[in-house]
Design an enzyme around this catalytic site. Sequence first.
Site, PDB file in Angstrom:
ATOM      1  CB  CYS A   1      -3.687   3.032 -10.574  1.00 29.70           C
ATOM      2  SG  CYS A   1      -2.472   2.950  -9.265  1.00 29.70           S
TER       3      CYS A   1
ATOM      4  CB  CYS B   1      -0.398   3.966  -6.663  1.00 29.15           C
ATOM      5  SG  CYS B   1      -1.571   3.321  -5.471  1.00 29.15           S
TER       6      CYS B   1
END
Lengths: 139, 93
Positions: free
Chosen positions: A47, A49
Amino acid sequence: MPYPDLMVQPMRQELIDLSVAELRTAQDVDSFFENPGTAMLVFNSVCGCAAGAARPSVALALQAENKPQHVASVFAGQDTDATEAARARTPQLPPSSPSIVLLKDGQPTHYIPRHRIEGRGPEEIAADITACFDDLANN
Amino acid sequence: MGTFHDHLGPLHGITVVVQTNTPTVYVGRCHEAGPTHVILHDADQHTDGENDQTTDQYINQAAKWGVFKKHDTLRIPNDTVTQVTPLNQFPVN
């Protein structure tokens, strides 16, 4: 579904280069949890993010004097058997990745879940990790 | 930090608390806060008083530990949503 190894390898390597042991199988995880003393387990993740800040924060935190005796990672979503084995060892912790678990004698003592990594810089996250190191070393 | 999914808005990938005009709150990873729905992944929900927990107690616990997911994906209609807040903006007591 796991991402291609070619894409994930740099994310693995980032922690391997810090001498973080990579746990690829359930047996690796079981052995790690049997270690006496203090330990840190990083749930690595693709990920962008959050994991993009998590790995540098681990690098910063590992410069601390009182880092745990044993440090390892499992790659969530990639090494599924190892990840499931690690989750099974920490059933009281809601699964998230990236995340960081501190252990003493194989038992979880501190947890930094994904939402406390999201949107923060490596220095901020590293400060949280090293605060956990301090607490772990003094208790 | 930018991601591969910037077109999905600033909350994409962020764990949020969705408060509504009902006694139920939702916590999950925001996929999109769109024009008609808020879409969450790996989401939990709590109704005030459930499991002898107030909403404040539930959010406090979620802020400390995260949540165990009850839903892979949830679509919450915007006409019930009153606030969407990153979970890490709630203090950990």
